[in-house]
Design a protein around this motif. Structure first.
Motif, short mmCIF file in Angstrom:
data_model
loop_
_atom_site.label_atom_id
_atom_site.label_comp_id
_atom_site.label_asym_id
_atom_site.label_seq_id
_atom_site.Cartn_x
_atom_site.Cartn_y
_atom_site.Cartn_z
N ASP A 3 0.83 -1.20 0.00
CA ASP A 3 0.00 0.00 0.00
C ASP A 3 0.87 1.26 0.00
N ARG A 4 1.98 1.19 0.73
CA ARG A 4 2.92 2.32 0.72
C ARG A 4 3.55 2.45 -0.66
N ASP A 56 1.31 4.52 -2.80
CA ASP A 56 1.48 5.96 -2.52
C ASP A 56 2.75 6.49 -3.16
N GLU A 108 3.35 9.41 -5.96
CA GLU A 108 4.29 10.54 -5.75
C GLU A 108 5.33 10.62 -6.86
N GLN A 116 -6.87 0.49 -4.42
CA GLN A 116 -5.58 1.11 -4.78
C GLN A 116 -5.60 1.60 -6.23
N ARG A 134 -7.31 4.85 -6.36
CA ARG A 134 -6.44 5.95 -5.88
C ARG A 134 -5.50 6.40 -7.00
#
Ligand SMILES: [Fe+2]
Ligand SMILES: [Fe+2]
Length: 322
Positions: free
Chosen positions: A227-228, A231, A235, A305, A308
């Motif tokens: 999950d990180r 992200d 980024e 995810q 997102r």
């Protein structure tokens, strides 16, 4: 129990090793030399375009004269080569880093990753050489803004999961650009076209290795780490978009300075906008839309995810595909 597990995983291990072996075999077969095979004593033909219209979007600027469209395509082509030289810095470092996992293990996988790294070092040398050759035939004032080591440090501060995802995306769109736009355009500088033909031949193996390594990394991680990774990938795309905004601005300013005539404020604005749109198309949208990338990403992330990622990409894609 242990023996049964061992036996059931053995064919899968052999199959994976075979995929690395196939990459080594292809890498040896198509290996080329910058001067002997690609440049062959030639110069760029500045009477022709570098980047094809399908990628450069210059045809959307209908107020430009043909010679101005050609100049804008050459500026974009020079930046295109420099962007590859830029990302290959971090790709080479990451590939060396992950090769560590094989030092005392699968020597076939290790050789495949060493060859991959060696090819990216060669590509960087080629793109540096091409920038000098482009500079010799273009007016002064062009500037490539992002610095390879700064970008590499920023990218490599993110999780390996995200870095490998970004890398697969880049190496797949490199091939897609060649197949869909560059190969079929008869109005491009022959040397410029050959550069991307030869580059594509070696990138084909890289994309296979990226996928193998991304899936291997994925299998190693906990759900929270994955999950990180999502992200971090979001980024990284935002950081790339920042680089594209900076370089699109620099390239538009250079064009306006050297195009040889003045434009209305609305036309100047359109030139800035189309350059950013084209760069977002080249470096973000075409990768995301590449079927193989979409397939692998879908297999590795949850629907939430994926949602997102989709939301983060939406404004960039909306501009690029407008
Ligand atoms: Fe490359
Ligand atoms: Fe590559």
């Amino acid at each position: 129990m242990h023996a049964a597990t061992h036996e059931s995983t053995l064919p899968a291990v052999r199959q994976t090793t075979q995929r690395y072996a196939t990459c080594i075999e292809a890498s040896k077969r198509i290996r080329w030399d910058i001067e002997r095979d690609v440049i062959r004593g030639r110069q760029f033909d500045f009477e022709k375009k570098f980047l094809p219209d399908g990628l450069s979007k210059v045809a959307e600027l209908t107020f430009l004269r043909p010679v101005e469209m050609r100049f804008l395509s050459q500026i974009q082509g020079r930046t295109y080569a420099n962007i590859f030289g830029l990302v290959e810095r971090y790709i080479g470092i990451k590939t060396l880093e992950i090769s560590r996992d094989y030092w005392f293990g699968d020597q076939v996988a290790l050789e495949a990753l060493v060859r991959f790294t060696d090819e990216e070092l060669k590509h960087q040398a080629m793109f540096r050489r091409l920038d000098q050759m482009a500079a010799a035939g273009m007016p002064a004032g062009y500037s490539f803004k992002p610095q390879p080591n700064e970008v590499a440090s920023a990218v490599l501060s993110k999780s390996t999961w995200a870095v490998l995802g970004l890398t697969l995306d880049i190496e797949l769109f490199t091939q897609a650009h060649y197949r869909s736009s560059i190969e079929s355009d008869a109005n491009l500088s022959e040397l410029w076209k050959d550069v991307f033909l030869f580059h594509w031949k070696e990138e084909s193996q890289h994309a296979i290795l990226d996928e193998l390594e991304w899936r291997r990394e994925h299998a190693r991680l906990t759900d929270m780490e994955r999950d990180r990774g999502v992200d971090d990938l979001i980024e990284l795309v935002a950081a790339i978009d920042g680089i594209l905004q900076m370089q699109a601005g620099a390239d538009a300013d250079y064009f306006l300075l050297r195009a040889g005539r003045s434009y209305s404020p609305a036309e100047e604005k359109a030139i800035h906008d189309v350059l950013l749109k084209a760069y977002r198309w080249q470096y973000i949208a075409t990768g995301v839309q590449e079927p193989r990338f979409a397939e692998v990403l879908k297999a590795l992330v949850t629907p939430a995810q994926m949602d997102r990622i989709g939301k983060a990409l939406a404004p960039i894609l909306e501009h690029a595909c407008r």
